[in-house]
Structures are given as structure tokens and as C-alpha cells.
Design an enzyme around this catalytic site. Structure first.
Site, mmCIF file in Angstrom:
data_model
loop_
_atom_site.group_PDB
_atom_site.id
_atom_site.type_symbol
_atom_site.label_atom_id
_atom_site.label_comp_id
_atom_site.label_asym_id
_atom_site.label_seq_id
_atom_site.Cartn_x
_atom_site.Cartn_y
_atom_site.Cartn_z
ATOM 1 N N CYS A 1 0.838 -1.205 0.000
ATOM 2 C CA CYS A 1 0.000 0.000 0.000
ATOM 3 C C CYS A 1 0.875 1.259 0.000
ATOM 4 C CB CYS A 1 -0.983 -0.079 1.161
ATOM 5 S SG CYS A 1 -2.435 0.920 0.876
ATOM 6 N N HIS B 1 -3.265 -5.249 1.756
ATOM 7 C CA HIS B 1 -2.588 -5.421 3.051
ATOM 8 C C HIS B 1 -2.535 -6.889 3.476
ATOM 9 C CE1 HIS B 1 -2.345 -1.172 4.414
ATOM 10 N NE2 HIS B 1 -3.338 -1.029 3.566
ATOM 11 N N GLU C 1 -0.742 -8.214 5.576
ATOM 12 C CA GLU C 1 -0.438 -8.305 7.019
ATOM 13 C C GLU C 1 -1.696 -8.225 7.881
ATOM 14 O OE1 GLU C 1 -0.199 -5.700 5.181
ATOM 15 O OE2 GLU C 1 -0.497 -3.856 6.331
HETATM 16 N N1 GLN Z 1 -3.437 6.472 0.650
HETATM 17 C C1 GLN Z 1 -2.264 6.184 1.413
HETATM 18 C C2 GLN Z 1 -1.059 6.956 0.882
HETATM 19 O O1 GLN Z 1 -1.119 7.608 -0.094
HETATM 20 C C3 GLN Z 1 -1.954 4.714 1.428
HETATM 21 C C4 GLN Z 1 -3.048 3.981 2.170
HETATM 22 C C5 GLN Z 1 -2.561 2.788 2.937
HETATM 23 O O2 GLN Z 1 -1.355 2.524 3.055
HETATM 24 N N2 GLN Z 1 -3.489 2.086 3.532
HETATM 25 O O3 GLN Z 1 -0.035 6.881 1.477
#
Ligand code: GLN
Length: 193
Positions: free
Chosen positions: A80, A173, A175
Site C-alpha cells: 500500500c 494489506h 499483514e
Molecule cells: N493512501 C495512502 C497513501 O497515499 C496509502 C493507504 C494505505 O497505506 N493504507 O499513502
């Protein structure tokens, strides 16, 4: 030497990654400084807020240290926000946000829109027999994959898990579920380098 997997612990969901690694019997180490980084053989970059992490990477001196370790072949896994940090191009980022350009993908931050800010879905993953339950939270979307990138999973038409050499990224995610199979795919890279 036995492997210690570092988890970037400047901000975000680093504890859950450590728990996944512990379940696999793999030692982990929180990385907040360049000297922490020297103790690890691989690095996980968690979800969280990529703009904040980018700022903290610069002020901690970790950006340059991680950059040179990645160039030297250290396996790294970004989920992410961590994926945003590893991408070559970042769309809808903040102008002062930097990324490592470690994998030839472009990503768009928060691309899945407000209504589906967060969602869960089962995806087929290359190398895994059964589907993986993927949790997406304000997820970035991979909008371009270069020719050197291996696609490991898709959600609809979007690549959501990919690898280039020893760099692996997920827009979801892994994790946040009890399932450690994606972490196993990553730690499998430790044997390759
Ligand atoms: N939108 C977040 C960002 O730009 C990432 C979201 C997340 O890691 N759950 O960093």
C-alpha cells in the site's frame, strides 16, 4: 548468517507485518535509523501514509541508506503506502513526496474512489493454490507496469501484486489477515539473493 527482516517503523502498520513474520518463524527488526538498517537482510515497507513516510525517510537519513541497499540487491516488500514509496512514478502525490523508483510501475494514490475507499475481495495469486483474501484500504492503483515487472495477481483488470527482481509490491494489506502466504512468497526471495 540467519536472516533478519527489517520492518520500516517510521509510521503506519508495521506491527502487523512483524506479527506475520513471527508466525513464519522469521526474526524481524524495527527500522527507524540507518544503523537499524545495517542489522537487516531484507526490508518490509508497510501501509500508512506515504507522504508522511516520505518526509520521515528524508529527515531520518534513511532515504539515502535504503536507496543504496536496494541498489545493492536487498529484497524489499512494499504494501500500500510502501508500494507507493517503491514505485517509479507517483500520480496524485504531494509535490514534495519522493519515491525510490525501485520497481518500474506508476501508481495513483487513493485511486479506488470514495465509495470503495476500503474493500475486501478474494484474488488468485500466481504460485498459490487457493485464493488470497485481500484487504484494500485507500489503496493505490498500479496504472503502468514496465516490461521487467512480473504480475503475480490482479483484481479485475488491475495488477495488485507484482515483482521485479528482489522488489515486491502489493496494493493491498496481506499483514491484516492471518494468512502468511504472501509474506512467504517474499521471504522466499531471501534464498534467491
Ligand atoms: N493512501 C495512502 C497513501 O497515499 C496509502 C493507504 C494505505 O497505506 N493504507 O499513502
Amino acid at each position: 548468517m540467519s536472516s533478519v527482516v527489517g520492518v520500516l517503523a517510521l509510521q503506519g502498520a508495521f506491527l502487523a507485518h512483524q506479527q506475520s513474520l513471527t508466525k513464519l518463524g522469521i526474526a524481524s527488526q524495527e527500522v527507524r535509523t540507518p544503523s537499524d538498517l545495517e542489522m537487516v537482510t531484507a526490508l518490509v515497507m508497510p501501509g500508512g501514509e506515504s507522504t508522511t513516510m516520505s518526509h520521515l525517510l528524508a529527515t531520518s537519513g534513511l532515504f539515502a541508506a535504503i536507496d543504496s541497499r536496494i541498489k545493492a540487491g536487498m529484497p524489499v516488500f512494499g504494501t500500500c503506502a510502501g508500494m507507493i514509496l517503491l514505485a517509479r512514478g507517483v500520480l496524485d502525490g504531494r509535490s514534495d513526496q519522493t519515491s525510490f523508483g525501485a520497481i518500474d510501475i506508476d501508481v495513483r494514490r487513493n485511486a479506488y474512489g470514495r465509495q470503495v475507499d476500503s474493500f475486501e475481495t478474494d484474488i488468485a495469486v500466481d504460485g498459490l493454490t487457493d485464493d488470497f483474501h485481500a484487504v484494500f484500504i485507500r489503496a493505490p492503483q498500479i496504472v503502468r507496469c514496465g516490461p521487467e515487472v512480473t504480475v503475480l495477481a490482479k483484481y479485475r483488470d488491475d495488477v495488485v501484486l507484482a515483482r521485479q527482481g528482489s522488489v515486491m509490491v502489493a496494493s493491498f494489506h496481506p499483514e491484516l489477515t492471518d494468512d502468511t502466504r504472501i509474506h512467504s512468497l517474499f521471504t522466499g526471495l531471501l534464498q534467491e539473493v
